[in-house]
Each structure stands twice: as C-alpha cells, then as structure tokens.
Design a protein around this motif. Structure first.
Motif, short mmCIF file in Angstrom:
data_model
loop_
_atom_site.label_atom_id
_atom_site.label_comp_id
_atom_site.label_asym_id
_atom_site.label_seq_id
_atom_site.Cartn_x
_atom_site.Cartn_y
_atom_site.Cartn_z
N GLU A 371 0.83 -1.22 0.00
CA GLU A 371 0.00 0.00 0.00
C GLU A 371 0.86 1.26 0.00
OE1 GLU A 371 -3.37 0.14 2.75
OE2 GLU A 371 -3.02 -2.00 3.13
N LYS A 375 0.94 5.11 -2.45
CA LYS A 375 0.42 6.36 -1.90
C LYS A 375 0.85 7.54 -2.76
CE LYS A 375 -0.06 4.95 2.92
NZ LYS A 375 -1.53 4.78 2.75
N ASP A 410 -6.56 11.09 -0.58
CA ASP A 410 -7.41 10.23 0.25
C ASP A 410 -8.66 9.69 -0.45
OD1 ASP A 410 -9.16 12.39 0.14
OD2 ASP A 410 -8.76 13.06 2.18
N PHE A 411 -8.80 9.89 -1.76
CA PHE A 411 -9.87 9.27 -2.56
C PHE A 411 -11.27 9.83 -2.26
CE2 PHE A 411 -6.57 6.01 -2.31
CZ PHE A 411 -6.48 5.58 -3.61
N LYS A 412 -11.42 10.96 -1.59
CA LYS A 412 -12.74 11.43 -1.18
C LYS A 412 -13.39 12.39 -2.17
CE LYS A 412 -11.73 10.90 3.76
NZ LYS A 412 -11.55 11.59 5.08
N ASN A 442 -14.98 0.70 -4.37
CA ASN A 442 -14.79 -0.43 -3.46
C ASN A 442 -13.96 -1.57 -4.06
OD1 ASN A 442 -16.48 0.79 -1.45
ND2 ASN A 442 -18.26 0.11 -2.64
N ASP A 461 -10.02 2.61 -6.04
CA ASP A 461 -10.43 3.71 -5.17
C ASP A 461 -9.88 3.56 -3.76
OD1 ASP A 461 -12.01 1.65 -4.16
OD2 ASP A 461 -13.73 2.97 -3.81
N ASN A 462 -8.89 2.65 -3.60
CA ASN A 462 -8.18 2.54 -2.32
C ASN A 462 -6.86 1.80 -2.55
OD1 ASN A 462 -8.48 -0.48 -1.15
ND2 ASN A 462 -10.34 0.07 -2.29
N ASP A 463 -5.86 2.15 -1.75
CA ASP A 463 -4.52 1.61 -1.96
C ASP A 463 -4.43 0.13 -1.62
OD1 ASP A 463 -3.38 4.01 -2.85
OD2 ASP A 463 -3.13 4.72 -0.79
N LYS A 464 -5.19 -0.33 -0.64
CA LYS A 464 -5.12 -1.73 -0.23
C LYS A 464 -5.52 -2.66 -1.38
CE LYS A 464 -6.98 -5.10 3.05
NZ LYS A 464 -7.89 -5.33 4.21
#
Length: 568
Positions: A371, A375, A410-412, A442, A461-464
């Motif tokens: 992850e 970033k 932060d993807f928001k 998601n 939409d998220n690093d994980k």
C-alpha cells in the motif's frame, strides 16, 4: 505454371470447381454468375470449368478472402493459432499483423514466436517488423530493437510496423532515420501512426516513406492524409470505433485509398459480431455499396501492402474465398483458404496448435507491491487528471481539485487512482496519477496488458485493493484481475508474455465476460467504458492527451512529463 495454364484453358480438370456462384468482381464492381476453378491452391480461372471435385454454389455469393489492414493479435489475448481459429469462420484469411506488443516484452524472440505459431494454421499472418521497441524513451519496457534489429527482422517480416515515434521522424532522430532507410532499401511498406498531424509535419512524415495511417478519428484528419497520398485505414475495434465517424470520407473518389482494419479487438466481439466482416456490415448498413465495402476489405488492402497474390477472385490469385448467403445480410457460410475448406457455418475445421516457447513466458519481474508503494503524496490540491473519452484511446487533460489528508491523496473527491508498475527489469518505478470517468468503487482492477510497454497498470479507489490486485498479477505471471473489499474475485492468467492465454477462445471469452460483468455490477465501472481494454490504453503516451507511464504523467502536446500538481 504449366498445370495452371492447362486448367485455365480447359485442357485439364481443376482440383476443385465452385460451380455457378455469384462471383464478386472487385475490379469492375460487377457480379458474375460463373465457376471458379482451383488448382494447387490458386485460382486457375473464372468462367465455365469442370473439376475433379465440384461444389454447387448456385444462389450464393463468392468474395475474396478478407484482409485486416492492421491488427495486434496480442490484443485479443489469443495465441496466434487460436486467433486464426477465431477469425477464419468470419472470412478473414490474411492479417497485416504488428507484433510490437510482444516485441516490447520479449524482443525478437516474441516476433519469432508469433511467426512460427502462425505457420501451424491456415491463416496468413503477414508480420511487420516492430518499429518502436521501446515505443518511446518515456517508459521502461522489456527489450530493444534498434535499426540493425529491424533490418534483421525484415528478412522474415513483410514490412515495418506503425511508426508511433512521429517526433523522431520529423526531427530526424538517427535511429529512426536508420530504420526508415532499411525500409527504403528493401522497398517495403512502412505503417504510420500520427493522429492530428499538422500540415508541414504530415508532409515530412509522408516524405520519410510512411504510407498508411489508422489513427484518424475525425473527417478533417482523414481527408488531410488522403490529400497527401496516404492510405487511410478505417478502424473498427473494440475500444476504438471510428468507422461511423469516418464514414463521410468514403466516396467514389476516395474509395480506392481506404482500407478496413480492427487494430485491437476483444474476444467477446470476435465471438459475437466477428472481425473484418463486421466492418463490412456496418458500412453496408450505413449505405455503402456492398461491393465497395468488400473492395475496401480485399483489393484495397492487398494493393496497399503489395500483396499481389490475393485480394481478388481472378486467375493467378491464391484461392482465398468467402461464401456468403446474401450481400446485404452478409452471413458467412463457408471459407476456403488456398482452395481448402477451413470453416463452415461459423466453425473452424482445424485445431489450434499453441507452441510451448519458454522464451515468451515468465515475464513479470518486480518486487512485491505494498500500500505504501502506491500512496500519492502531494502538497497542492490543484492537480492534473486524465479524462477518459468513451470508445476511444484518446484522453483529455483536466484540472481538478483533489482531496488530501496530511499530504496524502485520500480518494474522497470521486476520482480514481491509476498506477503503472514497471515489470520487466525490476527497476521499482511506479507512476502514480488520477483519472476521471472510470468510476470504480470499493475495489481495484489490474492488468499486465498496458500499451505499449506492457507494464502492470492498476486502477482503484483505495490503496489496499490496488496493492492486492498488482500483487496478484505478479503471482500469476501476467493477466487481468479484479479485487473487491480486500479479496481477489478472479483472474484470467496470460502466461504468454503477460499478454496472451494458451487457452481456447471459449475459455477466454467466459473469463473476460465474467470479469467485465463484475467490473460493471460490483465495482461500478462506468457503462461507457471497456473496463480492462480502456485501462490498458491509459499508458499509451503516443496518443493525446494526458497519459501515464511507469515514469509518471506524460503530456502528448508538449511530448514531455508533467507534474501532477499544477503550479499557480
């Protein structure tokens, strides 16, 4: 030759005669009721003949075999022999194949693999020597083919593939000039790739010996190239569909300088709507004469690429013949390749033979992805964003306000993150950017098909989930995968250079359909976007406007890297 002449004169029986069909004459635009006499895989004559074997063609239409003017077999994810099995039932008997995808991974070994496997099936892959390996100096790839390498490849290739490095041509880069001089010395065709060229630049490009272009997306660009003597290849692929937009350029004066091509087509399209036959059907539906449409798919392409032994149904030509029920309905009934029946009622009558070549396998070489590696650390919230244009490989360069927490994206804000991870030399390079119009939620999608250097490209939409998806591609040695809420949904493995499967078309079609459905229904990818194919073009830095490589964001207009942060 003596046997052909005797059969043509009616002194000996032909090996095979197709009796009484409606023979499409692409030279004169006529339809003749006649026999076609075939001897040793060639047409001996058209007229009235007797044969050792005769097949009644009364009421059916006979066309020359279709030729795709520009394609990348690798983009179908099928091995060459499985590709042949997929397209021959639709009437495509010859393809002008540019193997620069596998060449950018495996170099000359990749080109050799494509040529050798094609020899196992009744399909003529006319391979072009890749001109841009690497495609540009702005990304890392797996191999290098310089002018000496191109000269060597021309001993086994038909011409030189698309010259994507247009600036290298017009500013006389030495290696580019040496490649073009090789082509000129051998008198071979050089394919072009120059979208939206200016007038002087286009003159310089054509003057260098480049004679075709398949990157026209509007009428003005296409007309400019026609005026300067280029062949325009009218493309109808899966992600890039230009036929309807370019249809106004087709008229009696331009017809003979126009050729059909697919460039990049996905498996589900090959199964459902076909190949070059689909280009023909669309053109007919839009009002083009069926014979004119067939001419674009046969004679025009043969003449463009100096294939004097095919493209028409006449004496001395290879007996590549497509049997059609009706020239308006355009259903392909049978296909003959060199006088042999190779497909009937939509089914190939031969088996694919995939070569087990270790030189084109195990091609993913990178560290494990975490992850933290993905970033995006930025200070300014004013950023450059890649804007997707549906059904096209071009993008826009947008300025947007990004959401940041403690200096980290932060993807928001509704945007998606896109990363390109170098996978050939384990450099550790990761290009990170933002993209609008993809719509993923998601989860993440990753693929090792990323034009033209074919690094790992991942969007989410998220690093994980993005890290999990990239790691899955490394684990399987190349492929396409989807991740949702921390779990891998499924993966299509592409062990051949990270680009192609060794499985059959039905398996690949099932897997791609499954992954695409998941991308749309669970990950909420925009309906107007091809989830995996669109993603694979986001690293194509030789196409406008804003793209991304393993080295960062790249602006086509300035042909240089740009920062993601926009300075005031």
């Amino acid at each position: 030759m003596e046997k052909q002449i005797k059969v043509a004169m009616g002194l000996e029986k032909a090996d095979l005669v197709l009796k009484g069909g409606n023979v499409i004459n692409v030279y004169t635009g006529e339809i003749e009721v006649a026999d076609i006499a075939i001897c040793d895989g060639y047409i001996a004559g058209v007229g009235s003949y007797c044969g050792k074997k005769e097949v009644n063609m009364q009421g059916k239409y006979l066309s020359p075999g279709f030729i795709d003017g520009h394609l990348h077999i690798e983009s179908t994810m099928l091995s060459p022999s499985n590709f042949a099995k997929a397209v021959l039932p639709w009437g495509t008997t010859t393809g002008i194949c540019d193997p620069h995808e596998i060449a950018n991974v495996c170099g000359e070994d990749g080109v050799d693999y494509m040529i050798e496997e094609c020899k196992n099936v009744p399909f003529d892959g006319m391979f072009m020597a890749p001109s841009c390996v690497p495609a540009t100096p702005y990304e890392n790839n797996g191999a290098n083919i310089d002018a000496k390498g191109v000269d060597k490849l021309l001993q086994k290739c038909h011409g030189i593939g698309e010259f994507m490095n247009a600036p290298g041509v017009i500013y006389c880069d030495k290696d580019v000039m040496d490649k073009l001089k090789c082509a000129k010395a051998k008198g071979v065709v050089v394919d072009g790739h120059y979208p939206l060229a200016g007038n002087k630049e286009l003159n310089a490009y054509i003057g260098a010996g480049i004679t075709t272009d398949h990157e026209c997306v509007d009428v003005e660009d296409a007309c400019n190239k026609l005026r300067r003597g280029m062949y325009v290849l009218v493309r109808e692929g899966s992600a890039t569909r230009n036929l309807r937009d370019l249809f106004p350029i087709i008229n009696s004066k331009t017809l003979r300088r126009l050729v059909f091509c697919t460039d990049d087509r996905q498996v589900h399209d090959l199964l459902s709507i076909g190949h070059i036959n689909n280009n023909i059907k669309i053109a007919i539906e839009m009002g083009l004469s069926p014979i004119d449409a067939i001419t674009m798919a046969t004679l025009n392409c043969a003449e463009c690429y100096k294939l004097n032994d095919r493209g028409a149904l006449s004496a001395g030509k290879i007996a590549d013949i497509v049997v059609i029920d009706d020239i308006y309905k355009f259903n392909v009934l049978e296909v003959y390749k060199k006088g042999k029946l190779v497909a009937k009622d939509g089914k190939a009558l031969f088996e694919a033979k995939v070569l087990d070549n270790k030189k084109v396998r195990n091609t993913v070489h990178c560290n494990d992805i975490t992850e933290d590696d993905l970033k995006l650390k930025i200070n300014s919230d004013k950023v450059r964003v890649i804007g997707i244009e549906p059904h096209n490989v071009t993008t826009t360069s947008l300025i947007r306000k990004a959401s940041i927490t403690k200096g980290v994206y932060d993807f928001k804000d509704g945007l998606s993150k896109i990363c390109v991870i170098e996978r050939h030399k384990n450099t550790g390079n990761i290009g990170i950017g933002l993209i609008e119009g993809y719509g993923i939620k998601n989860g993440a999608i990753a693929v090792s098909v990323a034009h033209d250097s074919h690094n790992i490209i991942v969007c989410g939409d998220n690093d994980k989930d993005m890290a999990i998806a990239a790691s899955e591609i490394k684990r399987v040695g190349g492929g396409m995968t989807a991740v949702h809420n921390g779990k891998v949904y499924d993966t299509l493995e592409l062990p051949i250079a990270g680009l192609m499967s060794d499985k059959n078309i039905d398996y690949i079609a099932t897997m791609t359909a499954k992954l695409n459905k998941f991308a749309y229904e669970v990950l909420n990818v925009e309906k107007e976007v091809e989830p995996f194919m669109t993603l694979s073009f986001m690293s194509l830095v030789v196409i406008p406007q804003l793209k991304i490589s393993d080295k960062g964001l790249f602006d086509y207009q300035t042909f240089s890297f740009v920062d993601i942060e926009v300075k005031e």
